[in-house]
Motif scaffolding. Structure first.
Motif, PDB file in Angstrom:
ATOM      1  N   MET A  34       0.842  -1.138  -0.015  1.00  0.00           N
ATOM      2  CA  MET A  34      -0.112  -0.124   0.031  1.00  0.00           C
ATOM      3  C   MET A  34       0.915   1.283  -0.022  1.00  0.00           C
ATOM      4  SD  MET A  34      -3.258  -0.898   2.594  1.00  0.00           S
ATOM      5  CE  MET A  34      -2.093  -1.489   4.106  1.00  0.00           C
ATOM      6  N   LEU A  35       1.841   1.004   0.676  1.00  0.00           N
ATOM      7  CA  LEU A  35       2.849   2.302   0.721  1.00  0.00           C
ATOM      8  C   LEU A  35       3.327   2.461  -0.409  1.00  0.00           C
ATOM      9  CD1 LEU A  35       4.778   1.932   4.224  1.00  0.00           C
ATOM     10  CD2 LEU A  35       3.129   3.610   3.746  1.00  0.00           C
ATOM     11  N   ARG A  36       3.985   1.543  -1.262  1.00  0.00           N
ATOM     12  CA  ARG A  36       4.419   1.533  -2.681  1.00  0.00           C
ATOM     13  C   ARG A  36       3.470   2.151  -3.499  1.00  0.00           C
ATOM     14  NH1 ARG A  36       3.939  -2.004  -6.974  1.00  0.00           N
ATOM     15  NH2 ARG A  36       5.656  -1.756  -8.670  1.00  0.00           N
ATOM     16  N   GLY A  37       2.329   1.872  -3.511  1.00  0.00           N
ATOM     17  CA  GLY A  37       1.172   2.166  -4.462  1.00  0.00           C
ATOM     18  C   GLY A  37       0.666   3.654  -4.122  1.00  0.00           C
ATOM     19  N   GLY A  38       0.929   4.035  -2.857  1.00  0.00           N
ATOM     20  CA  GLY A  38       0.577   5.632  -2.585  1.00  0.00           C
ATOM     21  C   GLY A  38       1.681   6.361  -3.095  1.00  0.00           C
ATOM     22  N   MET A  39       3.048   5.871  -2.893  1.00  0.00           N
ATOM     23  CA  MET A  39       4.167   6.625  -3.546  1.00  0.00           C
ATOM     24  C   MET A  39       4.002   6.780  -5.124  1.00  0.00           C
ATOM     25  SD  MET A  39       7.408   5.945  -0.904  1.00  0.00           S
ATOM     26  CE  MET A  39       7.149   4.335  -1.223  1.00  0.00           C
ATOM     27  N   MET A  40       3.781   5.778  -5.747  1.00  0.00           N
ATOM     28  CA  MET A  40       3.481   5.742  -6.940  1.00  0.00           C
ATOM     29  C   MET A  40       2.460   6.663  -7.625  1.00  0.00           C
ATOM     30  SD  MET A  40       4.675   2.001  -8.476  1.00  0.00           S
ATOM     31  CE  MET A  40       4.598   2.479 -10.331  1.00  0.00           C
ATOM     32  N   SER A  41       1.499   6.517  -7.140  1.00  0.00           N
ATOM     33  CA  SER A  41       0.105   7.299  -7.257  1.00  0.00           C
ATOM     34  C   SER A  41       0.439   8.781  -6.983  1.00  0.00           C
ATOM     35  CB  SER A  41      -1.078   7.158  -6.688  1.00  0.00           C
ATOM     36  OG  SER A  41      -1.430   5.717  -7.180  1.00  0.00           O
ATOM     37  N   SER A  42       1.141   9.129  -6.039  1.00  0.00           N
ATOM     38  CA  SER A  42       1.303  10.828  -5.574  1.00  0.00           C
ATOM     39  C   SER A  42       2.351  11.247  -6.662  1.00  0.00           C
ATOM     40  CB  SER A  42       1.693  10.960  -4.190  1.00  0.00           C
ATOM     41  OG  SER A  42       3.159  10.155  -3.869  1.00  0.00           O
ATOM     42  N   GLY A  43       3.486  10.425  -6.827  1.00  0.00           N
ATOM     43  CA  GLY A  43       4.377  10.693  -7.806  1.00  0.00           C
ATOM     44  C   GLY A  43       3.843  11.008  -9.202  1.00  0.00           C
ATOM     45  N   GLN A  44       3.044   9.972  -9.853  1.00  0.00           N
ATOM     46  CA  GLN A  44       2.337  10.269 -10.865  1.00  0.00           C
ATOM     47  C   GLN A  44       1.351  11.460 -10.894  1.00  0.00           C
ATOM     48  OE1 GLN A  44      -0.241   7.031 -12.232  1.00  0.00           O
ATOM     49  NE2 GLN A  44      -0.407   7.818 -14.163  1.00  0.00           N
ATOM     50  N   PHE A  45       0.640  11.718  -9.723  1.00  0.00           N
ATOM     51  CA  PHE A  45      -0.406  13.210  -9.728  1.00  0.00           C
ATOM     52  C   PHE A  45       0.633  14.237  -9.804  1.00  0.00           C
ATOM     53  CE2 PHE A  45      -2.527  16.159  -7.305  1.00  0.00           C
ATOM     54  CZ  PHE A  45      -3.744  16.172  -8.272  1.00  0.00           C
ATOM     55  N   LEU A  46       1.535  14.412  -8.991  1.00  0.00           N
ATOM     56  CA  LEU A  46       2.105  15.454  -8.895  1.00  0.00           C
ATOM     57  C   LEU A  46       3.053  15.578  -9.945  1.00  0.00           C
ATOM     58  CD1 LEU A  46       3.495  15.012  -5.148  1.00  0.00           C
ATOM     59  CD2 LEU A  46       1.883  16.585  -5.886  1.00  0.00           C
ATOM     60  N   GLY A  47       3.566  14.862 -10.688  1.00  0.00           N
ATOM     61  CA  GLY A  47       4.371  15.026 -11.774  1.00  0.00           C
ATOM     62  C   GLY A  47       3.154  15.724 -12.948  1.00  0.00           C
ATOM     63  N   TYR A  48       2.335  15.030 -13.176  1.00  0.00           N
ATOM     64  CA  TYR A  48       1.451  15.491 -14.193  1.00  0.00           C
ATOM     65  C   TYR A  48       0.952  16.913 -13.839  1.00  0.00           C
ATOM     66  CZ  TYR A  48      -2.793  15.697 -17.209  1.00  0.00           C
ATOM     67  OH  TYR A  48      -3.613  16.020 -18.374  1.00  0.00           O
ATOM     68  N   ASP A  49       0.440  17.072 -12.575  1.00  0.00           N
ATOM     69  CA  ASP A  49      -0.033  18.660 -12.183  1.00  0.00           C
ATOM     70  C   ASP A  49       0.978  19.693 -12.390  1.00  0.00           C
ATOM     71  OD1 ASP A  49      -2.244  20.060 -11.177  1.00  0.00           O
ATOM     72  OD2 ASP A  49      -1.060  20.401  -9.525  1.00  0.00           O
ATOM     73  N   PHE A  50       2.330  19.182 -11.964  1.00  0.00           N
ATOM     74  CA  PHE A  50       3.298  20.352 -11.934  1.00  0.00           C
ATOM     75  C   PHE A  50       3.840  20.685 -13.396  1.00  0.00           C
ATOM     76  CE2 PHE A  50       7.904  21.019 -11.913  1.00  0.00           C
ATOM     77  CZ  PHE A  50       7.988  22.094 -10.861  1.00  0.00           C
ATOM     78  N   THR A  51       3.752  19.286 -14.142  1.00  0.00           N
ATOM     79  CA  THR A  51       4.395  19.809 -15.739  1.00  0.00           C
ATOM     80  C   THR A  51       3.062  20.587 -16.237  1.00  0.00           C
ATOM     81  OG1 THR A  51       5.536  17.737 -15.479  1.00  0.00           O
ATOM     82  CG2 THR A  51       4.989  18.601 -17.763  1.00  0.00           C
ATOM     83  N   LYS A  52       1.915  20.275 -16.160  1.00  0.00           N
ATOM     84  CA  LYS A  52       0.863  21.068 -16.931  1.00  0.00           C
ATOM     85  C   LYS A  52       0.782  22.495 -16.400  1.00  0.00           C
ATOM     86  CE  LYS A  52      -3.927  20.411 -18.295  1.00  0.00           C
ATOM     87  NZ  LYS A  52      -5.134  19.773 -18.026  1.00  0.00           N
ATOM     88  N   THR A  53       0.749  22.585 -14.956  1.00  0.00           N
ATOM     89  CA  THR A  53       0.568  23.988 -14.503  1.00  0.00           C
ATOM     90  C   THR A  53       1.720  25.024 -14.969  1.00  0.00           C
ATOM     91  OG1 THR A  53      -0.564  22.897 -12.679  1.00  0.00           O
ATOM     92  CG2 THR A  53       0.458  25.436 -12.385  1.00  0.00           C
ATOM     93  N   ASN A  54       3.140  24.374 -14.871  1.00  0.00           N
ATOM     94  CA  ASN A  54       4.132  25.216 -15.060  1.00  0.00           C
ATOM     95  C   ASN A  54       4.280  25.324 -16.763  1.00  0.00           C
ATOM     96  OD1 ASN A  54       5.222  25.862 -12.643  1.00  0.00           O
ATOM     97  ND2 ASN A  54       6.105  23.903 -12.365  1.00  0.00           N
ATOM     98  N   ALA A  55       3.970  24.418 -17.425  1.00  0.00           N
ATOM     99  CA  ALA A  55       4.051  24.682 -19.011  1.00  0.00           C
ATOM    100  C   ALA A  55       2.910  25.558 -19.482  1.00  0.00           C
ATOM    101  CB  ALA A  55       3.929  23.402 -19.643  1.00  0.00           C
ATOM    102  N   LYS A  56       2.039  25.880 -18.770  1.00  0.00           N
ATOM    103  CA  LYS A  56       0.810  26.681 -18.826  1.00  0.00           C
ATOM    104  C   LYS A  56       1.163  27.872 -18.478  1.00  0.00           C
ATOM    105  CE  LYS A  56      -3.679  25.763 -18.563  1.00  0.00           C
ATOM    106  NZ  LYS A  56      -4.823  24.932 -17.959  1.00  0.00           N
ATOM    107  N   SER A  57       1.747  28.037 -17.260  1.00  0.00           N
ATOM    108  CA  SER A  57       1.921  29.609 -16.652  1.00  0.00           C
ATOM    109  C   SER A  57       3.209  30.028 -17.314  1.00  0.00           C
ATOM    110  CB  SER A  57       1.988  28.988 -15.213  1.00  0.00           C
ATOM    111  OG  SER A  57       3.364  28.623 -14.982  1.00  0.00           O
TER     112      SER A  57
END
Length: 82
Positions: A34-57
């Motif tokens: 469960m810890l591994r799944g949480g870290m993978m999901s958070s890494g995926q979400f944060l990477g997507y959101d960070f990239t999209k937000t900064n590329a647009k801004s």
């Protein structure tokens, strides 16, 4: 010659583990999984959101298919290396 299998199938294996080692043995290893799944999901979400937000801004890309593909590729990379 190989050895004869000690368990016949899934339910036989589950019942033997339950009988021989107890109920909690069925969940051995669940917490790290469960810890591994949480870290993978958070890494995926944060990477997507960070990239999209900064590329647009920064005006690098407008919202569209190219931005989503770039953000998805970055998220996939970060989720496997996070």
């Amino acid at each position: 010659k190989g050895q004869k299998p000690t368990m016949i199938g899934l339910f036989d294996g589950l019942s033997r583990v339950y009988q021989q080692e107890g109920f909690l043995a069925l969940y051995r290893g669940a917490l790290p999984l469960m810890l591994r799944g949480g870290m993978m999901s958070s890494g995926q979400f944060l990477g997507y959101d960070f990239t999209k937000t900064n590329a647009k801004s920064y005006g690098l890309l407008r919202d569209g298919p190219l931005l989503h593909v770039l953000a998805s590729c970055t998220a996939a990379f970060l989720s496997t290396t996070f």
